[in-house]
Design an enzyme around this catalytic site. Structure first.
Site, PDB file in Angstrom:
ATOM      1  N   LYS A   1       0.951  -0.675  -0.313  1.00  7.24           N
ATOM      2  CA  LYS A   1      -0.018   0.098  -0.180  1.00  7.24           C
ATOM      3  C   LYS A   1       1.057   1.069   0.568  1.00  7.24           C
ATOM      4  CE  LYS A   1      -4.599  -2.021   1.617  1.00  7.24           C
ATOM      5  NZ  LYS A   1      -5.668  -1.554   2.722  1.00  7.24           N
TER       6      LYS A   1
ATOM      7  N   ASP B   1     -10.122   2.670   1.467  1.00  3.89           N
ATOM      8  CA  ASP B   1     -10.633   1.681   2.345  1.00  3.89           C
ATOM      9  C   ASP B   1     -11.359   3.352   2.992  1.00  3.89           C
ATOM     10  OD1 ASP B   1      -9.230  -0.220   2.232  1.00  3.89           O
ATOM     11  OD2 ASP B   1      -7.422   0.524   2.841  1.00  3.89           O
TER      12      ASP B   1
HETATM   13  P1  NAP Z   1      -1.471  -3.209  10.136  1.00  4.03           P
HETATM   14  O1  NAP Z   1      -0.411  -2.544  10.070  1.00  4.03           O
HETATM   15  O2  NAP Z   1      -0.022  -4.473  10.806  1.00  4.03           O
HETATM   16  O3  NAP Z   1      -0.889  -2.934  11.709  1.00  4.03           O
HETATM   17  C1  NAP Z   1      -1.866  -3.988  12.612  1.00  4.03           C
HETATM   18  C2  NAP Z   1      -1.997  -3.261  14.484  1.00  4.03           C
HETATM   19  O4  NAP Z   1      -2.551  -3.903  15.332  1.00  4.03           O
HETATM   20  C3  NAP Z   1      -0.846  -2.860  14.968  1.00  4.03           C
HETATM   21  O5  NAP Z   1      -0.957  -1.771  15.996  1.00  4.03           O
HETATM   22  C4  NAP Z   1      -0.656  -3.882  16.047  1.00  4.03           C
HETATM   23  O6  NAP Z   1       0.156  -3.657  17.047  1.00  4.03           O
HETATM   24  C5  NAP Z   1      -2.104  -4.688  16.462  1.00  4.03           C
HETATM   25  N1  NAP Z   1      -2.021  -5.307  16.903  1.00  4.03           N
HETATM   26  C6  NAP Z   1      -1.294  -6.626  15.963  1.00  4.03           C
HETATM   27  N2  NAP Z   1      -1.631  -7.634  16.905  1.00  4.03           N
HETATM   28  C7  NAP Z   1      -1.979  -7.527  18.171  1.00  4.03           C
HETATM   29  C8  NAP Z   1      -2.100  -8.217  19.375  1.00  4.03           C
HETATM   30  N3  NAP Z   1      -2.027  -9.164  19.728  1.00  4.03           N
HETATM   31  N4  NAP Z   1      -2.519  -7.501  20.688  1.00  4.03           N
HETATM   32  C9  NAP Z   1      -2.856  -5.770  20.493  1.00  4.03           C
HETATM   33  N5  NAP Z   1      -2.534  -5.036  19.246  1.00  4.03           N
HETATM   34  C10 NAP Z   1      -1.855  -6.077  18.198  1.00  4.03           C
HETATM   35  O7  NAP Z   1      -2.535  -4.160   9.898  1.00  4.03           O
HETATM   36  P2  NAP Z   1      -3.956  -3.479   8.835  1.00  4.03           P
HETATM   37  O8  NAP Z   1      -3.281  -3.202   7.580  1.00  4.03           O
HETATM   38  O9  NAP Z   1      -4.028  -1.685   9.687  1.00  4.03           O
HETATM   39  O10 NAP Z   1      -5.323  -4.242   9.442  1.00  4.03           O
HETATM   40  C11 NAP Z   1      -5.136  -4.165  10.937  1.00  4.03           C
HETATM   41  C12 NAP Z   1      -7.045  -5.055  10.967  1.00  4.03           C
HETATM   42  O11 NAP Z   1      -7.868  -4.338   9.875  1.00  4.03           O
HETATM   43  C13 NAP Z   1      -6.292  -6.696  10.002  1.00  4.03           C
HETATM   44  O12 NAP Z   1      -7.201  -7.174  10.935  1.00  4.03           O
HETATM   45  C14 NAP Z   1      -7.281  -6.229   8.750  1.00  4.03           C
HETATM   46  O13 NAP Z   1      -7.834  -7.620   8.187  1.00  4.03           O
HETATM   47  C15 NAP Z   1      -8.383  -5.666   8.871  1.00  4.03           C
HETATM   48  N6  NAP Z   1      -8.607  -4.837   7.573  1.00  4.03           N
HETATM   49  C16 NAP Z   1      -9.747  -4.347   6.699  1.00  4.03           C
HETATM   50  C17 NAP Z   1     -10.133  -3.560   6.270  1.00  4.03           C
HETATM   51  C18 NAP Z   1     -11.605  -3.937   5.459  1.00  4.03           C
HETATM   52  O14 NAP Z   1     -12.088  -3.398   4.733  1.00  4.03           O
HETATM   53  N7  NAP Z   1     -12.953  -4.308   6.695  1.00  4.03           N
HETATM   54  C19 NAP Z   1      -9.379  -2.751   5.271  1.00  4.03           C
HETATM   55  C20 NAP Z   1      -7.523  -3.046   5.477  1.00  4.03           C
HETATM   56  C21 NAP Z   1      -8.100  -4.117   6.768  1.00  4.03           C
HETATM   57  P3  NAP Z   1       2.208  -3.937  16.907  1.00  4.03           P
HETATM   58  O15 NAP Z   1       2.688  -2.241  15.978  1.00  4.03           O
HETATM   59  O16 NAP Z   1       2.182  -3.552  18.260  1.00  4.03           O
HETATM   60  O17 NAP Z   1       2.395  -4.874  16.501  1.00  4.03           O
END
Ligand code: NAP
Length: 280
Positions: free
Chosen positions: A63, A99
């Site tokens: 992205k 998004d």
């Molecule tokens: P990302 O950039 O990897 O960010 C994940 C975030 O979650 C980070 O702040 C991470 O913290 C935190 N995290 C991960 N594991 C954790 C845990 N066990 N306990 C507490 N915090 C935790 O991922 P992203 O792209 O933002 O996506 C996040 C979620 O959104 C995913 O599940 C994805 O499938 C979903 N999503 C959905 C859509 C939709 O259209 N519905 C679109 C985009 C994303 P750290 O930095 O400390 O690791």
């Protein structure tokens, strides 16, 4: 070459082909949409192929990595520094971020206001977008994270850009009610479904809860909200709306909310069928 694709790595469980094929059918088009996974060190060599498409979507980990290869950026992509949709015209690639549209249309569909106390759990890619958009819409923002330094870095960036104060907390230290809670962590996503990123009592006192996870359709967080009578929404609507807005960009199409609702139901049913097959 033409056609439409999703780039990312890995792409194993993506629902994008099914969603986009249904959107093409609603438009009366017969275009093809396929997954195009490749490892990160191959992005640059794939750019000539991408320039030959009509459009493509982008997911993790490209992205931001795609930015240097684009010819122009829409305001939405410039604001978040991340692109999930590209329109290709005569080999020129323009990046967009749908998004955000997917998120805002989901909030609108449920009548969830961002002009309230908003807690965003997670400070990664999508959490950053939720946090920025919440502040732009007038929220009093709290960022809740497991690693305070990451939350503080995002809070500092937002405070400097938008001139507002932003609270930061660890997830387990949250103890106050919020008008809206938004989960932007993968906590509760299949197959680790039994857990919530937030303490149950905090969820139970929220005005509304949005979980951007779409698999399963009801996460533990949403189950806690439902049991407490708190209005809630899951991530499938955001996923379908962000795809629909890509079609608006590619073809100028407009979809009715009722069409999107039906598609969300279809995709949730597909997810349930897949889960059933996996359990069998
Ligand atoms: P990302 O950039 O990897 O960010 C994940 C975030 O979650 C980070 O702040 C991470 O913290 C935190 N995290 C991960 N594991 C954790 C845990 N066990 N306990 C507490 N915090 C935790 O991922 P992203 O792209 O933002 O996506 C996040 C979620 O959104 C995913 O599940 C994805 O499938 C979903 N999503 C959905 C859509 C939709 O259209 N519905 C679109 C985009 C994303 P750290 O930095 O400390 O690791």
């Amino acid at each position: 070459m033409g056609g439409y694709r999703l780039i990312g790595h890995p792409l194993g469980h993506s629902m994008s082909p099914q969603i986009h094929e249904r959107l093409f059918a609603l438009e009366g088009r017969t275009d093809s949409y396929s997954l195009f996974p490749f490892p990160p060190d191959k992005l640059e060599t794939q750019v000539p192929i991408l320039r030959g498409l009509e459009g493509f979507n982008i997911t993790i980990p490209y992205k931001q990595a795609i930015l240097p290869f684009l010819d122009s950026l829409d305001d939405s992509a410039a604001l978040y520094g991340a692109v999930n949709t590209v329109r290709v015209q005569d080999g020129r690639m323009t990046g967009y971020n749908t998004d955000c549209d997917g998120f805002l249309r989901t909030m609108q569909a449920h009548g969830f206001s961002l002009k309230t106390s908003v807690c965003v759990a997670g400070a990664g890619g999508v959490g950053r977008m939720f946090a920025i958009e919440a502040v732009r819409q007038g929220a009093e923002l709290t960022i809740a994270v497991r690693d305070l330094s990451k939350g503080q870095a995002l809070a500092r960036e937002i405070s400097e850009r938008f001139g507002c104060s932003v609270q930061v907390s660890t997830l387990d230290a949250l103890d106050r009610p919020f008008g809206l809670i938004i989960n932007a962590t993968p906590v509760g996503m299949s197959p680790q479904t039994g857990v919530s990123p937030l303490p149950g009592p905090v969820t139970a006192r929220a005005g509304a809860v949005f979980d951007c996870i779409y698999n399963p359709r009801e996460t533990r967080l949403l189950c806690d909200a439902r049991k407490a009578g708190v209005p809630f929404a899951g991530g499938m609507e955001m996923l379908v709306w962000q795809a629909a807005v890509a079609h608006e960009i590619w073809h100028g199409s407009q979809f009715l909310p009722a069409q999107i609702d039906l598609l969300v139901d279809e995709m949730n049913a597909l997810l349930d069928r897949k889960a059933g097959e996996a359990d069998a």
